[in-house]
Design an enzyme around this catalytic site. Structure first.
Site, PDB file in Angstrom:
ATOM      1  N   LYS A  22       0.833  -1.215   0.000  1.00 39.20           N
ATOM      2  CA  LYS A  22       0.000   0.000   0.000  1.00 39.20           C
ATOM      3  C   LYS A  22       0.863   1.259   0.000  1.00 39.20           C
ATOM      4  O   LYS A  22       0.647   2.165  -0.804  1.00 39.20           O
ATOM      5  CB  LYS A  22      -0.891  -0.003   1.245  1.00 39.20           C
ATOM      6  CG  LYS A  22      -1.554   1.334   1.543  1.00 39.20           C
ATOM      7  CD  LYS A  22      -2.469   1.293   2.754  1.00 39.20           C
ATOM      8  CE  LYS A  22      -1.827   1.498   4.094  1.00 39.20           C
ATOM      9  NZ  LYS A  22      -1.482   2.891   4.434  1.00 39.20           N
ATOM     10  N   ASN A  23       1.829   1.309   0.917  1.00 41.08           N
ATOM     11  CA  ASN A  23       2.580   2.551   1.083  1.00 41.08           C
ATOM     12  C   ASN A  23       3.634   2.783   0.001  1.00 41.08           C
ATOM     13  O   ASN A  23       4.314   3.810  -0.003  1.00 41.08           O
ATOM     14  CB  ASN A  23       3.205   2.624   2.481  1.00 41.08           C
ATOM     15  CG  ASN A  23       2.128   2.827   3.541  1.00 41.08           C
ATOM     16  OD1 ASN A  23       0.989   3.169   3.216  1.00 41.08           O
ATOM     17  ND2 ASN A  23       2.487   2.618   4.804  1.00 41.08           N
ATOM     18  N   CYS A 116      -5.758  12.845  12.712  1.00 40.00           N
ATOM     19  CA  CYS A 116      -6.200  11.506  12.368  1.00 40.00           C
ATOM     20  C   CYS A 116      -6.120  10.652  13.609  1.00 40.00           C
ATOM     21  O   CYS A 116      -5.669  11.113  14.651  1.00 40.00           O
ATOM     22  CB  CYS A 116      -5.370  10.923  11.239  1.00 40.00           C
ATOM     23  SG  CYS A 116      -3.786  10.347  11.765  1.00 40.00           S
ATOM     24  N   ARG A 121      -0.192  14.601  13.255  1.00 37.92           N
ATOM     25  CA  ARG A 121       0.442  14.411  11.942  1.00 37.92           C
ATOM     26  C   ARG A 121       0.486  15.676  11.084  1.00 37.92           C
ATOM     27  O   ARG A 121      -0.137  15.752  10.018  1.00 37.92           O
ATOM     28  CB  ARG A 121      -0.224  13.258  11.196  1.00 37.92           C
ATOM     29  CG  ARG A 121      -0.065  11.961  11.939  1.00 37.92           C
ATOM     30  CD  ARG A 121      -0.756  10.812  11.270  1.00 37.92           C
ATOM     31  NE  ARG A 121       0.020  10.212  10.198  1.00 37.92           N
ATOM     32  CZ  ARG A 121      -0.424   9.192   9.480  1.00 37.92           C
ATOM     33  NH1 ARG A 121      -1.607   8.697   9.691  1.00 37.92           N
ATOM     34  NH2 ARG A 121       0.338   8.678   8.543  1.00 37.92           N
ATOM     35  N   ASP A 306       4.171   0.609  12.306  1.00 37.03           N
ATOM     36  CA  ASP A 306       3.038  -0.089  11.690  1.00 37.03           C
ATOM     37  C   ASP A 306       2.932  -1.555  12.131  1.00 37.03           C
ATOM     38  O   ASP A 306       1.976  -2.236  11.761  1.00 37.03           O
ATOM     39  CB  ASP A 306       3.134  -0.031  10.152  1.00 37.03           C
ATOM     40  CG  ASP A 306       2.909   1.382   9.623  1.00 37.03           C
ATOM     41  OD1 ASP A 306       2.398   2.226  10.379  1.00 37.03           O
ATOM     42  OD2 ASP A 306       3.255   1.632   8.451  1.00 37.03           O
ATOM     43  N   ARG A 398      -8.820  -0.605   4.371  1.00 42.42           N
ATOM     44  CA  ARG A 398      -7.941   0.444   3.858  1.00 42.42           C
ATOM     45  C   ARG A 398      -6.562  -0.128   3.548  1.00 42.42           C
ATOM     46  O   ARG A 398      -5.865   0.381   2.667  1.00 42.42           O
ATOM     47  CB  ARG A 398      -7.781   1.558   4.908  1.00 42.42           C
ATOM     48  CG  ARG A 398      -8.974   2.469   5.017  1.00 42.42           C
ATOM     49  CD  ARG A 398      -8.601   3.689   5.843  1.00 42.42           C
ATOM     50  NE  ARG A 398      -7.250   4.095   5.517  1.00 42.42           N
ATOM     51  CZ  ARG A 398      -6.308   4.394   6.412  1.00 42.42           C
ATOM     52  NH1 ARG A 398      -6.567   4.387   7.689  1.00 42.42           N
ATOM     53  NH2 ARG A 398      -5.115   4.752   6.033  1.00 42.42           N
TER      54      ARG A 398
HETATM   55  N1  EPU Z   1       5.647  14.726  11.261  1.00 37.52           N
HETATM   56  C1  EPU Z   1       5.662  16.074  11.565  1.00 37.52           C
HETATM   57  N2  EPU Z   1       5.766  16.977  10.532  1.00 37.52           N
HETATM   58  C2  EPU Z   1       5.827  16.588   9.242  1.00 37.52           C
HETATM   59  C3  EPU Z   1       5.800  15.229   8.925  1.00 37.52           C
HETATM   60  C4  EPU Z   1       5.704  14.293   9.961  1.00 37.52           C
HETATM   61  O1  EPU Z   1       5.617  16.446  12.729  1.00 37.52           O
HETATM   62  O2  EPU Z   1       5.914  17.460   8.358  1.00 37.52           O
HETATM   63  C5  EPU Z   1       5.603  13.726  12.350  1.00 37.52           C
HETATM   64  C6  EPU Z   1       4.337  12.892  12.324  1.00 37.52           C
HETATM   65  O3  EPU Z   1       3.287  13.538  12.987  1.00 37.52           O
HETATM   66  C7  EPU Z   1       4.791  11.625  13.028  1.00 37.52           C
HETATM   67  C8  EPU Z   1       6.258  11.498  12.567  1.00 37.52           C
HETATM   68  O4  EPU Z   1       6.637  12.794  12.142  1.00 37.52           O
HETATM   69  O5  EPU Z   1       4.736  11.801  14.412  1.00 37.52           O
HETATM   70  C9  EPU Z   1       6.527  10.515  11.436  1.00 37.52           C
HETATM   71  O6  EPU Z   1       5.575  10.699  10.425  1.00 37.52           O
HETATM   72  P1  EPU Z   1       5.828  10.353   8.888  1.00 37.52           P
HETATM   73  O7  EPU Z   1       5.737  11.621   8.138  1.00 37.52           O
HETATM   74  O8  EPU Z   1       7.046   9.524   8.714  1.00 37.52           O
HETATM   75  O9  EPU Z   1       4.536   9.453   8.593  1.00 37.52           O
HETATM   76  P2  EPU Z   1       3.673   9.524   7.309  1.00 37.52           P
HETATM   77  O10 EPU Z   1       4.560   9.778   6.164  1.00 37.52           O
HETATM   78  O11 EPU Z   1       2.511  10.404   7.525  1.00 37.52           O
HETATM   79  C10 EPU Z   1       3.915   7.008   6.629  1.00 37.52           C
HETATM   80  C11 EPU Z   1       3.004   5.845   6.381  1.00 37.52           C
HETATM   81  C12 EPU Z   1       2.390   5.397   7.705  1.00 37.52           C
HETATM   82  C13 EPU Z   1       3.532   5.002   8.632  1.00 37.52           C
HETATM   83  C14 EPU Z   1       4.526   6.156   8.806  1.00 37.52           C
HETATM   84  C15 EPU Z   1       5.760   5.813   9.609  1.00 37.52           C
HETATM   85  C16 EPU Z   1       2.221   6.187   4.132  1.00 37.52           C
HETATM   86  C17 EPU Z   1       1.101   6.529   3.230  1.00 37.52           C
HETATM   87  N3  EPU Z   1       1.967   6.234   5.445  1.00 37.52           N
HETATM   88  O12 EPU Z   1       3.117   8.030   7.204  1.00 37.52           O
HETATM   89  O13 EPU Z   1       1.583   4.267   7.430  1.00 37.52           O
HETATM   90  O14 EPU Z   1       3.019   4.654   9.898  1.00 37.52           O
HETATM   91  O15 EPU Z   1       4.970   6.621   7.504  1.00 37.52           O
HETATM   92  O16 EPU Z   1       6.464   4.781   9.012  1.00 37.52           O
HETATM   93  O17 EPU Z   1       3.305   5.864   3.674  1.00 37.52           O
HETATM   94  C18 EPU Z   1      -0.131   2.696   7.869  1.00 37.52           C
HETATM   95  O18 EPU Z   1       0.156   2.148   6.793  1.00 37.52           O
HETATM   96  O19 EPU Z   1      -0.913   2.179   8.715  1.00 37.52           O
HETATM   97  C19 EPU Z   1       0.463   3.992   8.179  1.00 37.52           C
HETATM   98  C20 EPU Z   1      -0.045   4.811   9.115  1.00 37.52           C
END
Ligand code: EPU
Length: 421
Positions: A22-23, A116, A121, A306, A398
Site C-alpha cells: 500500500k505505502n 487523524c 500528523r 506499523d 484500507r
Molecule cells: N511529522 C511532523 N511533521 C511533518 C511530517 C511528519 O511532525 O511534516 C511527524 C508525524 O506527525 C509523526 C512522525 O513525524 O509523528 C513521522 O511521520 P511520517 O511523516 O514519517 O509518517 P507519514 O509519512 O505520515 C507514513 C506511512 C504510515 C507510517 C509512517 C511511519 C504512508 C502513506 N503512510 O506516514 O503508514 O506509519 O509513515 O512509518 O506511507 C499505515 O500504513 O498504517 C500507516 C499509518
C-alpha cells in the site's frame, strides 16, 4: 458497516501470498502527475486507500482505471492542481499529491488532512522543503496553497528535522522537475521511498541515495510514462508472521525476502518463533512459551510503528512482562483498551505500554479506529477462546487485501458479516 466474526483457537498452517505494498503504491500512483502519457502499475493491492487515490487522481485530471491488480493511468497534460477536502479527509496519504502538483503545475491547493486517529500528523516538514525550493506557502480556508512565482521550483539543500516518510517522498517528487540539484538530508530510509525513487528514475529522473539518509536529485526538464510492478507489502507480511507465531502455526509467507523485515524478524525470534528463508518467502513456526520482549518503534531500519499493535498482541500471551514504546506517533495505542477487554493486562505509562502476559485471551466485541490497531484485534481473535467480532472492518479494508480470504485457507475460522456497525 461490515464486521469480521472470528472463532479462535486454530493453528494457522499453509502458504499465504503477499500483496503489493500500500505505502509504495500510493506515492507511485501520484508520480503519474509528473509525466503525460499512459502509465501501467502492476501488483497494485485492491484496497480502499488505492481506490481513494484513483478517485483523487481522476479529480486532478489523470484518468485511472483499476482492474485485477493493475492500474492504468493516463494523463493528457490538463492537470487541475486542487485536491478537495472530501477526498483528502478520507485518506491522509492524499497529501502525497502536493509535491508532484507543485513540480508539474507550479502551484497546488491541497486540503489540509486534519488530525487523524493516530496523532496530529502535521506536514510542516513538507512545506518547509517546498518553501526552500522557491514555493510560496499559504494556509487559506483549510487548504495549503503553494505557488511558485518563477513557475519552476529550484534545487535546494534541505535538512529534515526528523525523518518523515511521505515528507521525503513529496520533496523527492517535487525535486525531480526542479531546476538544478536538490540535496535532502536526514531522509526517511523506508524501502517504499527507495521504490518510489526506482520508479521516478525509470521515468527519466536522476535520483541517487534513496534508501539512505541523504538523497540527491538532479532536476530534469521532463519525464516519460512508466510500467512498473509494485514491491510486496512488508507490513502485511509482518502481520501474517505474527499470526503464525501466535497460533503455534507453520506458515510460509510467500513473495517477500528478509531484508525489509529484519527488525520484525529479530523481535519474533526473541519471542521464540522459528523463522527461516524458504524459496521466495519466509517460513514462520510458532511455539510456546512465547518469551517477553521489549520494543521501541523507530523509523526504518528500526522496528516499524506499523507493526507495534500486532507485536503487542503477541506479547499479551508471553510468559512475563514486555515494554513497548511508541516513539513515532503520539497516540497509537487505541488497541490497548480493546485488547484489555479481551483479557489482556496492559498498562499505558506515557509512551510506553507495559504488557504483562496472560494465559489466554477471550473473544469479545471489539473495534478500533486505526488500520493496524484493527489488525491486532483480528490477530487477538485468532487466538482467543470463543468468538470475537471485529467491528468497523472499514479500517482493515484500507490496508489489507481481503484479510479473511487469506486467513481462512490457513485454517482460521473467520467470516465477514455484512451490515453491522
Ligand atoms: N511529522 C511532523 N511533521 C511533518 C511530517 C511528519 O511532525 O511534516 C511527524 C508525524 O506527525 C509523526 C512522525 O513525524 O509523528 C513521522 O511521520 P511520517 O511523516 O514519517 O509518517 P507519514 O509519512 O505520515 C507514513 C506511512 C504510515 C507510517 C509512517 C511511519 C504512508 C502513506 N503512510 O506516514 O503508514 O506509519 O509513515 O512509518 O506511507 C499505515 O500504513 O498504517 C500507516 C499509518
Amino acid at each position: 458497516m461490515d464486521s469480521l466474526e472470528i472463532i479462535g483457537g486454530n493453528r494457522l498452517v499453509g502458504t499465504v501470498p503477499i500483496s503489493g505494498a500500500k505505502n509504495a503504491a500510493l506515492p507511485i500512483m501520484t508520480a503519474a502527475l509528473l509525466a503525460d502519457g499512459e502509465h501501467v502499475f502492476r501488483n497494485v493491492p485492491d484496497l480502499r486507500d488505492v481506490h481513494t487515490m484513483t478517485r483523487l487522481l481522476g479529480r486532478l485530471g489523470v484518468q485511472a482505471v483499476y482492474r485485477d491488480g493493475e492500474v492504468q493511468m493516463t494523463s493528457f497534460g490538463d492537470i487541475q492542481p486542487t485536491a478537495p477536502y472530501d477526498l483528502v479527509k478520507q485518506m491522509r496519504a492524499s497529501v502525497l499529491v502536493l509535491g508532484p502538483l507543485v513540480a508539474r503545475c507550479g502551484r497546488a491547493m491541497v486540503s489540509l488532512p486534519g488530525g487523524c486517529a493516530i496523532g496530529a500528523r502535521p506536514i510542516d516538514q513538507h512545506l518547509k522543503g517546498l518553501s526552500a525550493m522557491g514555493g510560496r506557502v499559504e494556509l487559506r480556508h483549510g487548504y495549503v496553497e503553494v505557488t511558485v512565482p518563477r513557475g519552476r521550483l529550484r534545487g535546494a539543500d534541505i535538512t529534515f528535522d526528523f525523518p518523515t516518510h511521505t515528507g521525503t517522498e513529496n520533496l523527492m517528487c517535487a525535486a525531480v522537475l526542479a531546476q538544478g540539484r536538490t540535496t535532502l538530508v536526514n531522509c526517511a530510509r523506508e524501502p517504499e521511498v527507495e521504490e518510489l525513487a526506482r520508479v521516478l528514475n525509470k521515468m527519466g529522473a536522476r535520483i541517487e541515495g534513496a534508501g539512505t539518509s541523504v538523497i540527491s536529485i538532479e532536476g530534469v526538464e521532463s519525464l516519460h510514462p512508466v510500467d512498473h510492478a509494485i514491491m510486496p507489502d512488508r507490513i502485511e507480511a509482518g502481520t501474517f508472521m505474527v499470526a503464525s507465531a501466535a497460533t503455534e502455526g507453520d506458515m510460509l509467507v510467500d513473495g517477500i525476502g528478509f531484508e525489509p523485515l529484519e527488525a520484525v524478524i529479530a523481535k519474533l525470534r526473541e519471542a521464540g518463533a522459528g523463522i527461516e528463508r524458504e524459496g521466495g518467502g519466509i517460513r514462520v513456526v510458532g511455539s510456546r512459551p512465547i518469551r517477553p520482549t521489549d520494543v521501541i518503534t523507530q523509523p526504518h531500519p528500526g522496528f516499524p510503528t506499523d507493526m507495534q499493535a500486532q507485536l503487542m498482541m503477541l506479547m499479551c500471551l508471553a510468559k512475563g512482562t514486555s515494554r513497548i514504546t511508541e516513539t513515532v506517533f503520539e497516540n497509537r495505542f487505541m488497541h490497548v483498551s480493546e485488547l484489555n477487554r479481551m483479557g489482556a493486562d496492559i498498562e499505558i505509562n506515557g509512551r510506553t505500554a507495559v504488557v504483562r502476559g496472560v494465559d489466554k485471551l477471550e473473544g469479545a466485541e471489539v473495534m478500533a479506529t486505526d488500520l493496524r490497531a484493527s489488525a491486532s484485534l483480528v490477530l487477538a481473535g485468532l487466538v482467543a477462546e470463543g468468538t470475537t467480532h471485529v467491528r468497523r472492518v472499514y479500517h482493515l479494508d484500507r490496508g489489507y487485501e481481503q484479510i479473511e480470504k487469506k486467513l481462512a485457507p490457513l485454517g482460521a475460522r473467520i467470516k465477514r458479516v455484512a451490515g453491522n456497525a
